[in-house]
Motif scaffolding. Structure first.
Motif, mmCIF file in Angstrom:
data_model
loop_
_atom_site.group_PDB
_atom_site.id
_atom_site.type_symbol
_atom_site.label_atom_id
_atom_site.label_comp_id
_atom_site.label_asym_id
_atom_site.label_seq_id
_atom_site.Cartn_x
_atom_site.Cartn_y
_atom_site.Cartn_z
ATOM 1 N N LEU A 157 -37.927 -1.844 17.883
ATOM 2 C CA LEU A 157 -36.688 -2.472 18.367
ATOM 3 C C LEU A 157 -35.974 -3.197 17.233
ATOM 4 O O LEU A 157 -34.748 -3.124 17.096
ATOM 5 N N ALA A 158 -36.743 -3.894 16.399
ATOM 6 C CA ALA A 158 -36.143 -4.572 15.244
ATOM 7 C C ALA A 158 -35.547 -3.561 14.274
ATOM 8 O O ALA A 158 -34.449 -3.767 13.740
ATOM 9 N N ALA A 159 -36.250 -2.456 14.055
ATOM 10 C CA ALA A 159 -35.728 -1.415 13.159
ATOM 11 C C ALA A 159 -34.448 -0.811 13.712
ATOM 12 O O ALA A 159 -33.490 -0.570 12.969
ATOM 13 N N ALA A 160 -34.430 -0.574 15.017
ATOM 14 C CA ALA A 160 -33.224 -0.012 15.636
ATOM 15 C C ALA A 160 -32.067 -0.991 15.555
ATOM 16 O O ALA A 160 -30.922 -0.600 15.288
ATOM 17 N N ALA A 161 -32.343 -2.275 15.749
ATOM 18 C CA ALA A 161 -31.286 -3.285 15.655
ATOM 19 C C ALA A 161 -30.745 -3.357 14.228
ATOM 20 O O ALA A 161 -29.543 -3.517 14.021
ATOM 21 N N TRP A 162 -31.637 -3.252 13.252
ATOM 22 C CA TRP A 162 -31.214 -3.292 11.855
ATOM 23 C C TRP A 162 -30.351 -2.078 11.533
ATOM 24 O O TRP A 162 -29.331 -2.178 10.862
ATOM 25 N N LEU A 169 -39.630 2.685 0.517
ATOM 26 C CA LEU A 169 -39.305 3.827 1.365
ATOM 27 C C LEU A 169 -37.796 4.062 1.380
ATOM 28 O O LEU A 169 -37.015 3.145 1.605
ATOM 29 N N HIS A 170 -37.419 5.274 1.118
ATOM 30 C CA HIS A 170 -36.017 5.694 1.209
ATOM 31 C C HIS A 170 -36.006 7.200 1.402
ATOM 32 O O HIS A 170 -37.053 7.854 1.319
ATOM 33 N N SER A 222 -24.780 1.763 11.715
ATOM 34 C CA SER A 222 -24.618 2.229 10.334
ATOM 35 C C SER A 222 -25.325 3.562 10.092
ATOM 36 O O SER A 222 -24.975 4.278 9.165
ATOM 37 N N GLY A 223 -26.335 3.857 10.897
ATOM 38 C CA GLY A 223 -27.068 5.100 10.710
ATOM 39 C C GLY A 223 -28.079 5.047 9.585
ATOM 40 O O GLY A 223 -28.651 6.070 9.225
ATOM 41 N N ASP A 224 -28.327 3.861 9.020
ATOM 42 C CA ASP A 224 -29.290 3.709 7.934
ATOM 43 C C ASP A 224 -30.700 3.604 8.521
ATOM 44 O O ASP A 224 -31.286 2.523 8.605
ATOM 45 N N VAL A 225 -31.259 4.747 8.913
ATOM 46 C CA VAL A 225 -32.575 4.771 9.546
ATOM 47 C C VAL A 225 -33.641 4.280 8.585
ATOM 48 O O VAL A 225 -34.525 3.506 8.966
#
Length: 162
Positions: free
Chosen positions: A104-109, A39-40, A113-116
């Motif tokens: 929450l883990a995705a948001a922390a990652w 996914l990108h 940086s804004g790398d959603v």
């Protein structure tokens, strides 16, 4: 829907609920792993999103059927309704808590940086790992052996009489 109406009844009758549950978890893990790896922002619908969504969509009904049938069969006859209700409640609460944890883990990652997409890939990787753990649990520790119709051959009517 097609898988749930055609393949799942046959698979449960042929292999039992534990292997169906484990196979469903493996399909979920495959779909989530595909998202985590590929996914990108430029990912194509036909090459990335659709194939992994199909794997996920085929695995989800197998998980529901395998877990519900196993839980209901493992409960005493007078408590099967309560077992079904408790399982469905646990599934809904678990899904809400699991989704919250993964987001929450995705948001922390993602952080500042804004790398959603990177954050989502991390979240999908965590969810895929949990699905693999679920498959292992389904094969190793879920249900009593005598609660699965495949491991208990049916007794012919009148076999105990002379």
């Amino acid at each position: 829907m097609v898988t749930a109406r055609t393949v799942l009844p046959w698979a449960v009758g042929r292999f039992g609920t534990r292997p169906v549950l484990a196979a469903g978890m493996v399909l979920l893990a495959a779909g989530l792993t595909g998202y985590a790896l590929l996914l990108h922002s430029g990912a194509g619908f036909l090459t990335v999103v659709l194939p992994f969504s199909i794997a996920f969509a085929m695995g989800l009904p197998a998980v529901f059927v395998g877990s519900t049938a196993s839980a209901v069969r493992a409960a005493p006859a007078d408590r099967q309704g309560a077992a079904s209700g408790l399982l469905n409640t646990a599934q809904r609460v678990g899904a809400a808590l699991g989704l919250t944890g993964v987001l929450l883990a995705a948001a922390a990652w993602t952080g500042s940086s804004g790398d959603v997409a990177g954050g989502l890939r991390a979240g999908f990787a965590i969810a895929a790992g949990l699905a693999v753990l679920g498959a292992v649990c389904a094969l190793v520790m879920f249900t009593r052996p005598d609660a699965d119709p495949v491991t208990t051959p049916p007794q012919p009517q009148g076999a105990h009489r002379r």
